[in-house]
Design a protein around this motif. Sequence first.
Motif, PDB file in Angstrom:
ATOM      1  N   LEU A 111      15.814  43.344  34.378  1.00  0.00           N
ATOM      2  CA  LEU A 111      14.502  42.720  34.233  1.00  0.00           C
ATOM      3  C   LEU A 111      13.582  43.158  35.370  1.00  0.00           C
ATOM      4  N   ASP A 112      12.335  43.425  35.037  1.00  0.00           N
ATOM      5  CA  ASP A 112      11.379  43.937  36.017  1.00  0.00           C
ATOM      6  C   ASP A 112      10.143  43.038  36.037  1.00  0.00           C
ATOM      7  N   VAL A 113       9.932  42.329  37.146  1.00  0.00           N
ATOM      8  CA  VAL A 113       8.747  41.487  37.278  1.00  0.00           C
ATOM      9  C   VAL A 113       7.843  42.003  38.399  1.00  0.00           C
ATOM     10  N   SER A 114       8.007  43.273  38.745  1.00  0.00           N
ATOM     11  CA  SER A 114       7.260  43.836  39.870  1.00  0.00           C
ATOM     12  C   SER A 114       5.769  43.996  39.583  1.00  0.00           C
ATOM     13  N   SER A 115       5.342  43.800  38.322  1.00  0.00           N
ATOM     14  CA  SER A 115       3.916  43.888  38.004  1.00  0.00           C
ATOM     15  C   SER A 115       3.135  42.705  38.560  1.00  0.00           C
ATOM     16  N   LEU A 116       3.822  41.627  38.909  1.00  0.00           N
ATOM     17  CA  LEU A 116       3.140  40.425  39.377  1.00  0.00           C
ATOM     18  C   LEU A 116       2.382  40.689  40.674  1.00  0.00           C
ATOM     19  N   THR A 117       1.122  40.307  40.687  1.00  0.00           N
ATOM     20  CA  THR A 117       0.317  40.398  41.914  1.00  0.00           C
ATOM     21  C   THR A 117      -0.083  39.021  42.431  1.00  0.00           C
ATOM     22  N   THR A 118      -0.059  38.011  41.561  1.00  0.00           N
ATOM     23  CA  THR A 118      -0.411  36.652  41.963  1.00  0.00           C
ATOM     24  C   THR A 118       0.468  35.663  41.206  1.00  0.00           C
ATOM     25  N   VAL A 119       1.009  34.702  41.937  1.00  0.00           N
ATOM     26  CA  VAL A 119       1.736  33.595  41.320  1.00  0.00           C
ATOM     27  C   VAL A 119       1.103  32.310  41.848  1.00  0.00           C
ATOM     28  N   LEU A 120       0.593  31.496  40.920  1.00  0.00           N
ATOM     29  CA  LEU A 120      -0.117  30.269  41.279  1.00  0.00           C
ATOM     30  C   LEU A 120       0.688  29.051  40.877  1.00  0.00           C
ATOM     31  N   SER A 121       0.742  28.080  41.773  1.00  0.00           N
ATOM     32  CA  SER A 121       1.427  26.826  41.491  1.00  0.00           C
ATOM     33  C   SER A 121       0.581  25.675  41.985  1.00  0.00           C
ATOM     34  N   SER A 122       0.718  24.549  41.340  1.00  0.00           N
ATOM     35  CA  SER A 122       0.039  23.341  41.791  1.00  0.00           C
ATOM     36  C   SER A 122       0.743  22.146  41.183  1.00  0.00           C
ATOM     37  N   GLY A 123       0.704  21.050  41.908  1.00  0.00           N
ATOM     38  CA  GLY A 123       1.160  19.798  41.317  1.00  0.00           C
ATOM     39  C   GLY A 123       2.552  19.356  41.680  1.00  0.00           C
ATOM     40  N   THR A 170      11.528  38.868  46.558  1.00  0.00           N
ATOM     41  CA  THR A 170      12.453  40.003  46.513  1.00  0.00           C
ATOM     42  C   THR A 170      12.357  40.732  45.177  1.00  0.00           C
ATOM     43  N   HIS A 171      11.915  40.042  44.140  1.00  0.00           N
ATOM     44  CA  HIS A 171      11.768  40.650  42.816  1.00  0.00           C
ATOM     45  C   HIS A 171      10.325  41.058  42.520  1.00  0.00           C
ATOM     46  N   ALA A 172       9.370  40.431  43.207  1.00  0.00           N
ATOM     47  CA  ALA A 172       7.950  40.735  42.992  1.00  0.00           C
ATOM     48  C   ALA A 172       7.304  40.962  44.351  1.00  0.00           C
ATOM     49  N   PRO A 173       7.634  42.091  44.997  1.00  0.00           N
ATOM     50  CA  PRO A 173       7.205  42.287  46.395  1.00  0.00           C
ATOM     51  C   PRO A 173       5.701  42.433  46.584  1.00  0.00           C
ATOM     52  N   ARG A 174       4.958  42.745  45.528  1.00  0.00           N
ATOM     53  CA  ARG A 174       3.507  42.895  45.667  1.00  0.00           C
ATOM     54  C   ARG A 174       2.759  41.587  45.433  1.00  0.00           C
ATOM     55  N   ALA A 175       3.490  40.546  45.092  1.00  0.00           N
ATOM     56  CA  ALA A 175       2.839  39.294  44.696  1.00  0.00           C
ATOM     57  C   ALA A 175       2.384  38.477  45.896  1.00  0.00           C
ATOM     58  N   THR A 176       1.258  37.826  45.729  1.00  0.00           N
ATOM     59  CA  THR A 176       0.803  36.790  46.652  1.00  0.00           C
ATOM     60  C   THR A 176       1.089  35.449  45.995  1.00  0.00           C
ATOM     61  N   LEU A 177       1.834  34.606  46.688  1.00  0.00           N
ATOM     62  CA  LEU A 177       2.221  33.300  46.147  1.00  0.00           C
ATOM     63  C   LEU A 177       1.256  32.258  46.697  1.00  0.00           C
ATOM     64  N   VAL A 178       0.596  31.548  45.809  1.00  0.00           N
ATOM     65  CA  VAL A 178      -0.426  30.589  46.216  1.00  0.00           C
ATOM     66  C   VAL A 178      -0.037  29.199  45.722  1.00  0.00           C
ATOM     67  N   ASP A 179       0.199  28.310  46.674  1.00  0.00           N
ATOM     68  CA  ASP A 179       0.526  26.918  46.391  1.00  0.00           C
ATOM     69  C   ASP A 179      -0.762  26.121  46.577  1.00  0.00           C
ATOM     70  N   PRO A 206     -10.018  22.361  45.248  1.00  0.00           N
ATOM     71  CA  PRO A 206      -8.740  22.209  45.943  1.00  0.00           C
ATOM     72  C   PRO A 206      -8.928  21.679  47.362  1.00  0.00           C
ATOM     73  N   PHE A 207      -7.873  21.055  47.880  1.00  0.00           N
ATOM     74  CA  PHE A 207      -7.909  20.511  49.225  1.00  0.00           C
ATOM     75  C   PHE A 207      -7.268  21.459  50.242  1.00  0.00           C
ATOM     76  N   ALA A 208      -6.247  22.171  49.804  1.00  0.00           N
ATOM     77  CA  ALA A 208      -5.550  23.073  50.728  1.00  0.00           C
ATOM     78  C   ALA A 208      -4.796  24.122  49.931  1.00  0.00           C
ATOM     79  N   TYR A 209      -4.515  25.256  50.608  1.00  0.00           N
ATOM     80  CA  TYR A 209      -3.739  26.342  50.011  1.00  0.00           C
ATOM     81  C   TYR A 209      -2.567  26.667  50.929  1.00  0.00           C
ATOM     82  N   GLY A 210      -1.403  26.882  50.329  1.00  0.00           N
ATOM     83  CA  GLY A 210      -0.294  27.503  51.026  1.00  0.00           C
ATOM     84  C   GLY A 210      -0.140  28.907  50.484  1.00  0.00           C
TER      85      GLY A 210
END
Length: 548
Positions: A304-316, A329-338, A347-351
């Motif tokens: 499985l290849d998820v390396s296309s991910l550039t942004t992963v957004l989560s909230s809640g 480790t599977h999506a090294p180009r991704a920016t993870l935004v909490d 929004p109040f804050a970002y991780g």
Amino acid sequence: MEQPIPSNHLSRANYATIWESVARAVPDRPAVRADGRTLTYRDLDDAAARVAGTLRAAGLGAGSRVAIFLYNRVEYLITVYAAYKIGAIPVNINFRYQGRELADLLRASRAEALVHPTSLGRHVRDAATHETLPGLVLAVPDDDGPTEPGRPFATALDTEPLEPQPLSPDHQIFMFTGGTTGTPKAVAWTHGNLFDSQLFSVYGSLPVGVPSGLDEVTRIAARSDLPPAVTLPLTPLMHALALFNVMNALVLGGCVVFLPSGRHDPSVAARTIGEQRVTRLIVAGNAVVGPLVDVLDSPEGAGLDVSSLTTVLSSGMAWSDELKLRLLTHAPRATLVDIFGSSEGGPFAYGVVRGPRDIPCHPRLAPGAVVFDAELREVQDVPGATGVLAYRGQMPLGYDGDPERTAEAYPVIDGVRYVMPGDHVRVLGDGLVELLGRGSAVVNTGGEKVFPGEVEAVLTGIPDVTDAVVLGTPDPRWGEVVTAYVVTVPGSALTAGQIQEQVGRRLAGYKKPRKLFLVDALHRSPSGKLDMRALRAQVPELEAGQHT
């Protein structure tokens, strides 16, 4: 994080108007991929225009409410677009609702139309025993069940398409939430204010600057030299994060991908990311990321290849640093935004995590966010101080039809309007904060709000149950889980499992206590209050006793 883009006169635009303009500019570009089919922008606009015609023929117009009781499907997006085309308001309904809960929200929203899948038809039929259904009911076939009540969704696509209408930026968008009481209430945005609040999410990472009007928005969407925007929402569109980001994808002329089933399957999700070259993924913390990473780390994940991910957004809900690192480790180009926000605004804050150097991840206050102490003094620049998060900037109008609760959640302080849902934090310095939790008793489990009073009412309505209290207790996957202490009459044969089963027949599954302890008594104060901290502290010991 880059600084947010300032608002401009694009706040006078309406989402349907923007999407119609994008569709004229890139009619043959893929807009949605789902169920093995691709809808171009021309296809999506035509389908929405036909459903809009059906809504108009049924007497709906500006301000009418269209209830959407669906899983993530292309029909969900078509219905939202169709509602916007006539100035109507989509009503987001949790697909986990049982019949009575559905009836309550149909009544509270004053819905004039309802769209549902045949797989949830039994709940619609049950709701009809408690509340008269809207005059227009459309059923989306997703199993072999009957379309009743209602008629097939496909019949709405046989209507002549409605021509584009003049639309106001002051038309409203609702996000139904339980607020702080469990009673469904609509947080009301205008199209214009919501678009302004989303400018950073849409354009902040692109080298395009601030679009100055609808023509420039359309030119940006039509450009072929910008990074592809392929969005996959793994969280339900009934939640703001997923819906708003899908809406943003269409503003950019991007493609939205839906999984083939309403039930989340992490293996299918991982394969879909690779096959569709998804760039933006919408998740809900540990509850979604954990199973996905487990698949990627397994022998099955080798292909499985998820390396296309550039942004992963989560909230809640909670998203642990450990899972963030495993995903990277599977999506090294991704920016993870909490994202730390609420249905009421933010929004109040970002991780933000781009690599191991960003661990441990502490949320940073968003521009416009402040921390108020008990005396309503700003203390966001005082390390060690504690207080309540607040935000000033583009925000909803408030709770629809409830000025009292609006005044509580959106106070005006020194002449400035804020949104303050009640989240407590500790100030760490340099703009960083530590989240301490919601001041109210609301349980946040997997991103779903559970209101203890609602569950307690069901528990105490069970024969042989004499007292009950519901609270949230920490959980590594779900953030919190619903936990109940229950007292039964002496000599009762009721078991914890039987009680959980009865609750599950009355309420959505996520509201059913995952942990339930039968106790001899709940020691309340003369005013009826309980020591909730002591009850939470007893949980590990009681769990250990259940397994001995």
